[in-house]
Design an enzyme around this catalytic site. Structure first.
Site: not given
Length: 266
Positions: A124, A190, A220
């Site tokens: 991502a 992750n 993120h």
């Protein structure tokens, strides 16, 4: 489908057939996926075109061209090493498993010995090509913030720190290294593992995890500083339809790696 070299049909193996596995296989053309073998320990209803197996030896005996792991850290730790020892390339969605230094060392050695590949998807996040280049420079620092709506943190240790159902303001509930974050929040962190593997390592990436009721999706954000380059990146991802913790981009990243592998076979 990427342009360029023709993508060849392949025998794909999957570990896990939950939200990520099902979404991934839906996106691959049936013409490119004549064989699909899925390792899933619990019994599954018959699905046309899929062979379900319940142990790793059966998956290895099926001789898939490549295996995608999308079943979580415990499955990755249990099954990746036997596959690599058998010379079968793997793509792991559960990158946080490599925060275990001994496991990371073992699977790296196994890949070198068997001559096969352990493929690390971008998941991502983005900008990892620059980060991999900067990993060669001294004094590299990476600071990461993971911001998700409260419901995306349910089922994690965040529930012991915050009342996620009644949260009204943005709250930082974890600060520490990527190694600590990946070990404590394996279903959510992750991305920090991807940054650590591409950059300065698990102990050198600083992490904040944040629950924010106003977050429009899974966000993120990270900042990189080195003697030769400074950059910041923020990626705002839509959550996948079946799991608020997983970004849709993660599934597309796995698809991209599978297609790239198939393209290389031709």
């Amino acid at each position: 489908m990427p342009h360029g070299k023709r993508i060849e049909p392949m025998h794909l193996g999957l570990i896990g057939y939950g939200n990520i596995g099902q979404a991934l296989t839906r996106r691959i053309s049936p013409d490119l996926l004549p064989h699909l073998t899925v390792l899933q320990r619990r019994a599954s209803e018959a699905v046309e075109g899929i062979t379900f197996v319940q142990d790793i030896n059966a998956l290895i005996d099926a001789s898939p061209d490549i295996v995608v792991e999308c079943a979580g850290h415990a499955a990755a730790k249990a099954y990746l090493l036997p596959l690599v020892n058998a010379g079968i390339p793997v793509i792991s969605a559960s990158l946080g498993v490599f925060s275990d230094a001994a496991f990371h060392e073992d699977i790296t050695a196994a890949a070198q010995a068997s001559g096969t590949s352990v493929i690390i998807p971008t998941g991502a996040i983005g900008g990892l090509d620059i980060l991999r280049a900067l990993a060669r420079t001294p004094d590299l620092t990476v600071e990461y913030q993971g911001i998700k709506p409260p419901q995306a943190w349910k089922g994690s240790p965040a529930e012991t720190v915050l009342n996620l159902d009644r949260l009204t303001d943005r709250e930082v509930f974890f600060s520490g290294t990527a190694r600590e974050a990946a070990a404590t929040y394996p279903k959510n962190a992750n991305v920090v593992a991807a940054l650590a593997l591409a950059g300065p390592g698990f102990d050198a990436v600083q992490v904040e995890l944040i629950a924010d009721p106003a977050a429009p999706g899974n966000i993120h954000s990270y900042a990189v500083t080195s003697p030769v380059c400074h950059y910041q990146m923020t990626v705002e991802n839509e959550a996948s339809a079946g799991n608020a913790r997983t970004s849709e981009t993660t599934i597309l990243s796995l698809l991209s790696e599978v297609e790239a592998f198939a393209q290389g076979q031709g």
